[in-house]
Enzyme design. Structure first.
Site, PDB file in Angstrom:
ATOM      1  N   HIS A 234      15.078  15.575 -24.118  1.00 35.17           N
ATOM      2  CA  HIS A 234      13.636  15.801 -24.071  1.00 35.17           C
ATOM      3  C   HIS A 234      13.068  15.363 -25.413  1.00 35.17           C
ATOM      4  O   HIS A 234      13.636  15.662 -26.458  1.00 35.17           O
ATOM      5  CB  HIS A 234      13.358  17.288 -23.825  1.00 35.17           C
ATOM      6  CG  HIS A 234      11.934  17.581 -23.442  1.00 35.17           C
ATOM      7  ND1 HIS A 234      10.894  17.433 -24.322  1.00 35.17           N
ATOM      8  CD2 HIS A 234      11.393  18.003 -22.283  1.00 35.17           C
ATOM      9  CE1 HIS A 234       9.765  17.752 -23.707  1.00 35.17           C
ATOM     10  NE2 HIS A 234      10.037  18.101 -22.472  1.00 35.17           N
ATOM     11  N   ARG A 255       2.114  16.191 -23.921  1.00 36.80           N
ATOM     12  CA  ARG A 255       1.955  14.741 -23.844  1.00 36.80           C
ATOM     13  C   ARG A 255       1.084  14.368 -22.655  1.00 36.80           C
ATOM     14  O   ARG A 255       0.279  13.447 -22.731  1.00 36.80           O
ATOM     15  CB  ARG A 255       3.325  14.066 -23.744  1.00 36.80           C
ATOM     16  CG  ARG A 255       3.937  13.782 -25.099  1.00 36.80           C
ATOM     17  CD  ARG A 255       5.462  13.614 -25.001  1.00 36.80           C
ATOM     18  NE  ARG A 255       5.860  12.669 -23.994  1.00 36.80           N
ATOM     19  CZ  ARG A 255       6.741  12.920 -23.005  1.00 36.80           C
ATOM     20  NH1 ARG A 255       7.337  14.095 -22.945  1.00 36.80           N
ATOM     21  NH2 ARG A 255       7.033  12.009 -22.121  1.00 36.80           N
TER      22      ARG A 255
END
Ligand SMILES: Cc1cc2nc3c(=O)[nH]c(=O)nc-3n(C[C@H](O)[C@H](O)[C@H](O)COP(=O)(O)OP(=O)(O)OC[C@H]3O[C@@H](n4cnc5c(N)ncnc54)[C@H](O)[C@@H]3O)c2cc1C
Ligand code: FES
Lengths: 582, 250
Positions: A234, A255
């Site tokens: 990640h 994000r």
């Protein structure tokens, strides 16, 4: 040794394990079910830690086909398409059941319908969530329903061995962690739902008790494994010095909402790696970019890059991501007003036990669901497809078990066979003053991070295998002492054994795949090679040797763009069997 | 020289080592200290954790006498000497590890699971501000860590008391338009001996809740519901509007 008998033994109490228990019970209430779990009921594992949310098609403007295509694209077409289709197809009914039967309540839009937020790699905003700590709501409510049905649960009982008789899985040997003694459980069907968990990396995200036990057990029992080289990192693991919080994930929604990534020079470096999608590129791309920036010396004081969401407005950030703001505040920074240092963190294992859509593994009597299974996500998992997988497949495999388990034969093993395996796992007690497994775990994590991590090459992978063999030797020098009750050093030794076993498979498969695809990147073969490598790597233990072979991906529903039909037939015939030992 | 903290641990084996010197950095937590001690000083120490980020509620202990999650408690500010002990009222398994049966026996008593109303077949339409969920939302993120139970003065005096977490859960369900079992649940929580009337509103549960929940508020709501029911009887609840799901997705 005490040996119990049940119809269905479920290993693990995450999303997959508990949903399977509910569905097996509701399908056949007379089934004798036992849930055994390494940690506490519903508290252990990573479904509990889900932050961002759950991908599902609910909006009429979205479609199952779009979600399916996103999933295959994200997985670089290495997915088992039938499994990926089940994921997409069953997700709406799973959310429906969570909301109307299980008791979850997800966040709403202004009009009162279920809210869906943006995640990376998706053509539609389809991630359902409860704030930014979604897993708490899902696991607490699943746990409530398990209590409602009175399904027996053994907490802090870890499976250490799947028992095999005449080619069938006949149950599992468990270690009762509290008492420090072994218990055998004979079962007509055993469901493996221990949730993978690549914690063999220096920086990693999963819950601390997880150690790829399920994969190690299944492999030792002879089940066919697939795509073991595919480990997801990640991109935004929090850095908190030597603290255990390091590696925990700052969720993808940051994000999705427009968060930006910078290196220490203040450059928005994603422009160099994926100018079109920038920060909303898939995890494989963003993680590797971050890693390369760090390796090129453009990292911050803790050796990371920076995520910045402050331009979205401090109030918006505090309201939308309260859990993340709090976590970052705990380690001394303010997510709402400035950049926070992050690093790629080992997060999820796409590889796992090969299954069919109802969870059957190659070993009769052994079913698998959730992160322990391989194939759904191919070479890279989309954020939001993980908890979807564990709940969708838990539910579905639970139905299959409810229908099938009672009619399966009950295999028997003599008590000596159980004792022999228990003795094996007690061997650490026979030594004194040996190696400290906690230190060996540190060495393993360093080794895998450096030699088998985000950027791989042949020499490193070979060195990795040598290093792993050495660690395996040293595992045999580990000693454990004190009371066997709740002995954490013993747990460390057992965890180490699982992690070494699975690391060997990862490194061997990574060495074989001479191309780059999804989360697997080879600096010596940096291109994706569709001609040669639209294939899955399979592994299975047979006798003392590991059989390794490849099979072309079957495009049962969708071909990759540019893939010609003729090529496919050729590839189908060209199956390469590469025997070898790991 | 690195700074150190003296950690004193209440062990189950009276002969086991209790005092440890632990080097401490700015970002380390009590959980990190426990790992350090177990890995490097005394491998026989037992403690529990899973998520290490305050989500699972496995790591509750007493830190200098107060209920805390070990994983979310910074070590350095606690002072030169830190005392750690297992939660109160929970049977001890070993050292800092307790058995959650004390929590679950109470939690189970309130039927803590949704019993769906037959009339609610699809997800409920609940616009923010509609009043359908606001009160529930405030009490929803419970992680069943048990800190509130350990901190509750009443549990010490009246062991049958259901305790803050179970009552908080009961209220969430009683207030939920999807649920069919409000009558039976109100009966349990209205019980003189075990139920809401035992709470003295000392607010200890509110003080220790790592999620900032206020079980006392839920308890006050339950009392109001009980009183209203006694005076006016049970009122039928309207059927909420629902988000239609496609037939195949039900
Ligand atoms: C920090 C974090 C955030 C995440 N966020 C998201 C997200 O936002 N969206 C998303 O889709 N996915 C997310 N994921 C991925 C997701 O959590 C997993 O894909 C999924 O929940 C795995 O579910 P599972 O049921 O297979 O395993 P888990 O939920 O991990 O459960 C495994 C269970 O098995 C038990 N167990 C382990 N070993 C043994 C053993 N030897 N014997 C018996 N029991 C054992 C464990 O204690 C646990 O109870 C996240 C993962 C992490 C780590
Ligand atoms: S370890 Fe999960 S709350 Fe502390």
């Amino acid at each position: 040794m005490q040996i119990e008998q049940v119809d269905l033994l479920i290993l693990g109490s995450g999303g997959a394990g508990l949903f399977a228990a509910l569905h097996a019970y509701d399908t056949n209430p007379r089934l004798a079910i036992l849930v055994a779990t390494k940690g506490l009921l519903g508290k252990s594992g990573c479904t509990r830690m889900v932050q961002g949310g759950f991908n599902v098609v609910l909006d009429p403007r979205d479609s199952l086909e779009l979600h399916f295509t996103d999933t295959l694209k994200g997985g670089r077409y290495l997915n088992d398409q039938e499994l990926a289709w089940v994921l997409v197809h069953d997700a709406p009914a799973t959310i429906h059941e969570l909301e109307t039967r299980v008791g979850c309540f997800f966040d709403r839009r202004e009009d009162g319908t279920i809210h869906q937020k943006p995640f990376a790699g998706q053509s539609f905003d389809r991630t359902v969530h409860r704030g930014d700590l979604t897993g708490i709501e899902i696991m607490e409510r699943l746990r409530d329903q398990v209590l409602a049905r009175g399904i027996p649960v053994w907490e802090e009982h870890r499976a250490v061995e799947l028992m095999v008789a005449e080619g069938r899985c006949v149950g599992a040997l468990l270690l009762d962690i509290r008492q420090g003694r072994f218990v055998g459980v004979e079962a007509r069907a055993t469901l493996l739902a221990t949730g993978g968990g690549p914690t063999m990396y220096k920086i990693s995200a999963p819950s601390l008790e997880k150690s790829e036990d399920g994969l190690a057990l299944a492999y030792r029992a002879g089940a066919v494994m697939r795509d073991m080289e595919m480990v997801q990192f990640h991109p935004t693991g929090l850095l908190a010095g030597a603290g255990r919080v390091t590696g925990s994930v700052l969720e993808e929604g940051l994000r999705g909402a427009g968060g930006r990534l910078y290196n220490a020079l203040g450059e928005r470096y994603m422009a160099r790696y994926d100018p079109e999608r920038m920060e909303r590129a898939t995890r494989d791309v963003v993680s590797r970019a971050g890693y390369l920036e760090i390796m090129a010396g453009r990292g911050g004081p803790q050796g990371g890059v920076f995520i910045d969401v402050s331009h979205l407005g401090a109030d918006f950030v505090r309201k939308t991501f309260p859990g993340m703001v709090q976590r970052v505040r705990d380690v001394g920074f303010d997510l709402a007003t400035g950049p926070v240092e992050v690093s790629p963190t080992a997060h999820f294992h796409m590889g796992g036990v090969a299954i069919d859509p109802d969870g059957h593994s190659s070993l009769p009597g052994l079913y698998v669901a959730g992160e322990d299974a391989g194939g759904v996500h191919g070479a890279n998992r989309l954020g939001g497809n993980g908890v979807a997988e564990s709940t969708v497949f838990g539910r579905r495999v639970g139905d299959a078990l409810g229908q099938e388990a009672a009619a399966l034969p009950r295999g028997h093993l003599p008590p000596q066979a159980w004792e022999a395996r228990a003795r094996h796992h007690r061997r650490f007690w026979e030594r004194k003053g040996g190696e400290n497994p906690a230190h060996l775990l540190q060495e393993l994590r360093q080794l895998m991070w450096e030699k088998c991590g985000l950027v791989r090459n042949q020499a490193d992978l070979q060195a990795c295998l040598v290093g792993l063999a050495r660690l395996r030797d040293r595992l045999e020098a580990v000693s454990v002492a004190g009371s066997p009750s709740y002995n954490l050093r013993w747990s460390d030794a057992l965890n180490l054994e699982s992690l070494i076993t699975v690391s060997e498979l990862i490194a061997a498969a990574a060495l074989l795949r001479e191309e780059s695809r999804g989360s697997h990147f080879r600096a010596d073969f940096p291109q994706e090679n569709d001609g040669e490598w639209l294939k899955n790597i399979f592994m299975a233990l047979s006798g003392d040797a590991t059989r390794v072979w490849t099979e072309p991906v079957r495009f049962t529903r969708q071909r990759p763009p540019g893939w010609e039909a003729g090529k496919e037939d050729e590839a189908q015939h060209g199956t390469r069997v590469a025997p070898g030992t790991v | 020289m690195a700074k150190t903290v003296t950690v004193v641990i209440d062990r189950s084996d009276a002969g086991a080592q209790r005092r440890f010197e632990v080097p401490v950095g700015r970002r380390e937590t009590v959980l990190d200290a426990l790992f350090y001690i177990q890995n490097d000083l005394d491998p026989t120490l037992s403690f529990r954790c899973a998520c290490r980020v305050g989500m699972c509620g496995s790591c509750g202990i007493l830190v200098n006498g107060g209920e805390r999650l070990a994983c979310r408690t910074a070590l350095e500010p606690l002072g030169p000497v830190v005392e750690l002990a297992p939660l109160r009222y929970f049977p001890r398994v070993k050292d800092l590890v307790v058995d959650f049966s004390a929590f679950y026996s109470r939690y189970r008593a309130v039927a803590p699971y949704l019993k769906p109303r037959p009339a609610v077949v699809d997800p409920v339409v609940a616009p923010p501000g509609s009043g359908l969920r606001e009160e529930i939302d405030l009490g929803l993120e419970c992680i069943s860590c048990g800190l509130c139970l350990s901190a509750c003065d009443v549990v010490g005096q009246v062991p049958e008391f259901l305790g803050p977490a179970a009552l908080n859960r009961a209220y969430n369900l009683v207030a939920d338009v999807r649920d069919a079992a409000d009558a039976e649940r109100l009966e349990v929580v209205g019980d003189r001996r075990r139920g809401v009337w035992q709470c003295h509103s000392h607010m200890s549960c509110v003080e220790v809740c790592p999620k900032g929940l206020a079980p006392t508020r839920a308890i006050a709501h339950l009392r109001r519901k009980l009183v209203a029911q006694a005076f006016f009887g049970r009122r039928p609840r309207p059927v909420p509007s629902q988000q239609r799901f496609a037939e195949g997705a039900r």
